[in-house]
Design a protein around this motif. Structure first.
Motif: not given
Length: 246
Positions: A92-116
């Motif tokens: 699942r892709e997580y957009h950084i603009a929708y991050v509201i807590d640290f679990p969301d931030l972790h998922d967004a960073m994981q998604s960014l890592y895979r995208h890189a």
């Protein structure tokens, strides 16, 4: 003369595209794998495996291959990232603009890592400027969800994954938003604990309903007291009262 080119291994479309592109660049440069090896620090077998489709080459090998052929490095890296994302499977892709807590931030960073392209830990640290800014032990704890990323770690991680300029500010804002949510949850948790303590103290102060007799005038009154063993006298006697029965 080098050995003939073998068929591309049965693999996913992104990895096959990468292998075909590497082979086409080698042919355009009119180079054998031995010739490629002579222009790099890698062996002919390493160059051959990079274009076999059996596995995805490391980014260093890919860059060396492309540079030796005079190919476009941005195209090479883009194809490599697509192949790496395909290897990691659907997510699942997580957009950084929708991050509201640290679990969301972790998922967004994981998604960014895979995208890189899921680069190695040492490569991440190198891209972040080195000096252990993204230490292997810190990255391991982060990916295992055993630690909360600091702001410096989050921004260094985003830079290592290719985030620049105004987009980097979005990551800083997202971290601040998650940190604020964490602080708010901590305050709520402490307040809940304090309410529980007050309630327990209140429940500990249980009153007894008794019939008390004044020591002075011996009149009886119904009272609620905490200690039924006390001696009581009525207000008229101005001395208190004593319990007669519960």
């Amino acid at each position: 003369m080098g050995r003939p080119e073998g068929p591309i291994a049965e693999t996913g479309p992104a990895r096959r595209t990468l292998a075909l592109w590497l082979r086409s660049q080698r042919e355009s440069a009119s180079l054998s794998y031995e010739g490629l090896a002579a222009r790099t620090t890698y062996s002919p077998d390493t160059m051959r495996r990079a274009a076999s489709g059996q596995r995805i080459p490391t980014l260093k090998v890919l860059v060396a291959f492309a540079e030796a052929c005079g190919a476009d490095l941005q195209v090479a890296e883009g194809l490599w990232k697509s192949a790496r994302r395909e290897l990691s499977g659907p997510h699942r892709e997580y957009h950084i603009a929708y991050v509201i807590d640290f679990p969301d931030l972790h998922d967004a960073m994981q998604s960014l890592y895979r995208h890189a392209g899921s680069p190695s830990y040492s490569e991440l640290d190198r891209r972040a400027g080195g000096n252990g800014r993204l230490a292997k032990s810190t990255l391991s704890r982060f990916f295992a969800k055993k630690s909360v990323p600091s702001k410096d770690f989050t921004l260094a991680f985003a830079v290592a994954c290719g985030v620049r300029g105004e987009k980097l500010e979005l990551w800083e804002v997202a971290w601040l938003r998650a940190a604020g949510r964490r602080a708010s949850e901590r305050r709520e948790r402490i307040a809940k604990q304090e309410r529980g303590k007050r309630l327990r103290r209140k429940r500990a102060r249980v009153n007894f309903r008794i019939i008390a007799r004044c020591v002075g005038c011996h009149r009886h009154e119904v009272l609620e007291v905490q200690d039924p063993a006390e001696i009581f006298w009525c207000s008229s006697c101005e001395k208190g009262k004593i319990p007669l029965m519960r």
